[in-house]
Design an enzyme around this catalytic site. Structure first.
Site, short mmCIF file in Angstrom:
data_model
loop_
_atom_site.label_atom_id
_atom_site.label_comp_id
_atom_site.label_asym_id
_atom_site.label_seq_id
_atom_site.Cartn_x
_atom_site.Cartn_y
_atom_site.Cartn_z
CE LYS A 152 -4.22 -2.05 1.65
NZ LYS A 152 -3.89 -3.47 1.91
C1 LIG Z 1 -4.61 -4.50 1.39
C2 LIG Z 1 -3.86 -5.76 1.24
C3 LIG Z 1 -4.26 -6.75 0.35
C4 LIG Z 1 -5.52 -6.63 -0.49
O1 LIG Z 1 -5.52 -5.48 -1.29
P1 LIG Z 1 -6.84 -5.08 -2.10
O2 LIG Z 1 -6.81 -3.61 -2.20
O3 LIG Z 1 -7.98 -5.60 -1.31
O4 LIG Z 1 -6.72 -5.71 -3.42
C5 LIG Z 1 -3.49 -7.88 0.24
N1 LIG Z 1 -2.39 -8.06 1.00
C6 LIG Z 1 -1.97 -7.15 1.88
C7 LIG Z 1 -0.76 -7.42 2.69
C8 LIG Z 1 -2.69 -5.97 2.02
O5 LIG Z 1 -2.28 -5.06 2.90
#
Ligand SMILES: *Cc1c(COP(=O)(O)O)cnc(C)c1O
Length: 461
Positions: free
Chosen positions: A111
């Site tokens: 993220k």
């Molecule tokens: C947020 C997250 C996901 C899922 O991301 P999406 O936006 O739902 O596709 C997968 N793995 C980790 C470690 C995350 O922080």
């Protein structure tokens, strides 16, 4: 480039307006009026670019005149200067798959790639226009800390992050609650992640409150996040194929909110030669069931799993895909979403379902399979997968050479790692010393009004 709502109820916006708005005012999601097409020779030319230059090339057509090119380049350079790896998102070969490491940012989750950029983008736009912004978000762990690190200490921005108390890892909680910056407000909610998401959605739908308090979003509904995530699909494809437009690759994407996989879908629509996008879910499998049957239906409850960032019942970005699946027919999208709001279920059939199954493969992976995958990969290669990444690798079992998105550093989920292999993953430098710091947060019941009062009070202070 202009931006429209998936539900058709808005006048077109410029990129900067779309970024500041987050969720469309008619309850839909913002999408670009058209998807730029990248020709094969252009792909080849891009393939030698470093990540930052590629980000500029990919983003530019979506931004148009909204940001001068020199400013955009500067924003991108600053955003990725916080990463610990020179490649930003390196690809490594592990066993029969490629692992796309997306966790070299300041909070060790993928993220950061979008939120370091979004934080700088918000500040840039606010400085240019004047005004302030109160960012509100719900997190099941990773989004909150990545958002907080994206805007900590930045002028003109306050950030309020709701998380389900006791349902995120201790390390993740410390990441959110141990920063000294006065503009950071972590709020622990006594409830589930869906409760926190429902409160945030209610506040954004309360237009009076939203306007009066200048609320902005960082959840994956913000178009800028999707755009930033699209870049690493291009980057990884180039690294693995050497930039040969004849070569297709598959990507395995651990997803809950459909954000990350939607970014891959966008890359594919732009012309990136993607063979298959593999949707990898845990036991919260609404997306997998959709791909397999065409029925998108809420399950009975949210299950807690070893991959908590994907413990999500309703995928907030899914509406964007429905919009493209129905060729931009906003009336149809609105009807489908209204049906879903009333009954918890919507369905696509016939040619549309065949299209879904051509766009995606999907698999739901249990906790036992997740642990088994972490163990197997560790025993055969010595590489430690985070549980989310393991869900993706497991889902890519029948796709040799697939590029599997590694969405977090394993040390963020060491309880699961220990359970799988009897040892912990070493902490990356970004996470060292966190557990020794004292947390600071506000605790509230899962009550929209209480959260409203808290935001109003913190803003006056
Ligand atoms: C947020 C997250 C996901 C899922 O991301 P999406 O936006 O739902 O596709 C997968 N793995 C980790 C470690 C995350 O922080």
């Amino acid at each position: 480039m202009r931006y429209l709502s998936t539900r058709g109820g808005m006048v077109p916006l410029a990129f900067d307006e779309a970024v500041m708005m987050g969720l469309a005012t008619d309850g839909g999601l913002l999408v670009p009026a058209e998807i730029p097409r990248i020709e094969p020779q252009q792909l080849r030319a891009w393939s030698g670019l470093r990540f930052q230059d590629l980000a500029f090339a990919v983003a530019m057509p979506f931004i148009g005149a909204a940001i001068p090119p020199a400013d955009l380049r500067d924003l991108i350079e600053r955003s990725y200067a916080t990463f610990a790896h020179p490649e930003i998102t390196p690809v490594v070969k592990v066993g029969g798959h490629w692992i796309l490491e997306l966790f070299h940012g300041p909070t060790a989750s993928f993220k950061d790639i979008a939120l370091q950029w979004l934080g700088n983008l918000f500040t840039y736009l606010l400085e240019r226009k004047g005004g302030t912004l109160n960012i509100l978000g719900a997190t099941s762990g990773d989004t909150g800390s990545a958002a907080i690190y994206g805007v900590r200490g930045k002028p003109r921005i306050q950030i309020f992050i709701l998380y389900p108390k006791g349902r995120i890892s201790p390390l993740q909680e410390r990441q959110m609650t141990t920063l000294p910056d006065a503009n950071v407000h972590p709020i622990a909610i006594r409830g589930t992640f869906d409760d926190t998401q429902a409160i945030v959605k209610a506040l954004f739908n309360d237009l009076e409150f939203k306007t009066a308090h200048r609320l902005g979003a960082v959840n994956s509904i913000n178009w800028a996040r999707i755009l930033a995530q699209t870049v690493y699909y291009f980057h990884a494809w180039a690294r693995v194929t050497g930039g040969d437009p004849e070569q297709r690759v598959s990507f395995a994407v651990p997803t809950g909110n459909f954000g990350d996989v939607f970014a891959g879908y966008l890359a594919q629509r732009m012309g990136l030669p993607i063979e298959r996008l593999i949707i990898a879910t845990n036991r919260n499998d609404i997306l997998t069931r959709f791909v397999q049957t065409g029925v998108y239906a809420r399950g009975p409850e949210v299950y807690q799993t070893l991959s908590p960032a994907m413990d999500i019942q309703v995928a907030s970005n899914f509406e964007r895909y429905l919009y493209y699946l129905h060729d931009g027919d906003t009336a149809r999208v609105r009807t489908l979403l209204e049906t879903f709001a009333q009954s918890g279920r919507l369905e696509v059939t016939g040619d549309r379902l065949r299209q879904v199954q051509a766009d995606f493969a999907a698999a739901a992976v249990s906790d036992a399979e997740t642990l088994g995958q972490i163990r197997e990969t560790y025993e055969t290669t010595g590489y430690i997968l985070c549980p989310h990444t393991a869900v993706g690798v497991r889902a890519a079992r029948d796709f040799p050479e697939a590029i599997c998105l590694a969405t977090a550093h394993p040390a963020k989920f060491n309880a699961a790692i220990y359970q799988a292999i009897g040892r912990e993953a070493p902490l990356p430098a970004a996470l060292e010393g966190l557990m020794d710091r004292t947390p600071r947060f506000i605790e509230l019941a899962a009550d929209t009004e209480a959260v409203k009062r808290q935001i109003a009070a913190s803003m006056q202070g």
